[in-house]
Enzyme design. Structure first.
Site, short mmCIF file in Angstrom:
data_model
loop_
_atom_site.label_atom_id
_atom_site.label_comp_id
_atom_site.label_asym_id
_atom_site.label_seq_id
_atom_site.Cartn_x
_atom_site.Cartn_y
_atom_site.Cartn_z
N LYS A 2 -7.11 -4.76 -2.96
CA LYS A 2 -7.85 -5.28 -1.82
C LYS A 2 -8.75 -4.18 -1.25
CE LYS A 2 -3.95 -4.37 1.30
NZ LYS A 2 -4.56 -3.37 2.17
N CYS A 37 -1.78 -2.80 7.91
CA CYS A 37 -1.75 -3.72 6.76
C CYS A 37 -0.49 -4.57 6.71
CB CYS A 37 -1.95 -2.93 5.47
SG CYS A 37 -3.60 -2.18 5.37
N ASP A 86 0.80 -1.25 0.00
CA ASP A 86 0.00 0.00 0.00
C ASP A 86 0.83 1.30 0.00
OD1 ASP A 86 -1.97 -1.89 0.21
OD2 ASP A 86 -2.73 -1.24 2.16
#
Length: 202
Positions: free
Chosen positions: A110, A155, A12
């Site tokens: 996601k 994450c 990310d």
């Protein structure tokens, strides 16, 4: 080069998680030179990308009277409510422009299901719905993964813990990650990863 059974998972590294973004991680962009250098060392390179619809249930804006960082009960457990971020197709959802995205073998999106958040690269937050990453890594012959990216305490941590449960050898390079550190979440994340047998390296 690292052995062919080792993968680098870049979590990310998107505009909304970098300074100036909607959910900025302090110094999130500082990891970019290190991440780009690491990409040259691995045969298998996977990037994850948070990719939310505008009405995502993890957004505080979708819960009347709620503010960002409050916690609500969802069918899959407690959910921190976030500012709107990484909305599909917006500049905030794009990878940071200095990230060498050409190096990625796979870009895994996601968080696209409106009713459930997805921190981990392997499962949605119900810990049951797979993203498909495990199957991809299995086909590529990967047994060890190294994790870098944003954010250490969400994450990255969730991805690392799921990877261990799936049987991978897991290393998190803390120097190539940055944390949100929400009410001590970084220390809790580090303790949880160490307890799970994850290697925390510089």
């Amino acid at each position: 080069m690292r052995p062919a059974n080792e993968a680098l998972i870049v979590i990310d590294v998107q505009n909304d998680f970098c300074p100036g973004g909607a959910l900025a991680v302090p110094d999130g962009d500082a990891i970019l030179p290190r991440v780009n250098a690491l990409l040259e060392e691995f045969h298998v390179k996977v990037f994850t990308q948070d990719w939310h619809p505008a009405n995502h249930s993890s957004f505080a804006s979708q819960h009347e009277g709620k503010a960002p960082f409050e916690v609500v009960d969802m069918p899959y457990g407690g959910q921190i409510l976030w500012p709107d971020h990484c909305i599909q197709g917006t500049p905030g959802a794009a990878f940071h422009p200095d990230l060498n995205t050409d190096a990625a073998d796979l870009i895994l999106r996601k968080g696209f299901r409106p009713g459930i958040d997805s921190y981990s690269a392997f499962f949605e937050n119900d810990h049951e719905t797979p993203t498909g990453l495990d199957g991809y890594l299995d086909v590529r012959g990967v047994t060890s993964i190294t994790l870098v990216g944003l954010a250490t305490d969400f994450c990255v941590q969730y991805s690392a813990l799921d990877a261990v449960k799936l049987g991978y050898n897991v290393t998190v390079l803390e120097g190539a990650c940055r944390a949100i550190d929400l009410d001590g979440s970084l220390e809790d994340a580090r303790d949880g990863m160490l307890d799970a047998g994850i290697v925390l390296d510089a």
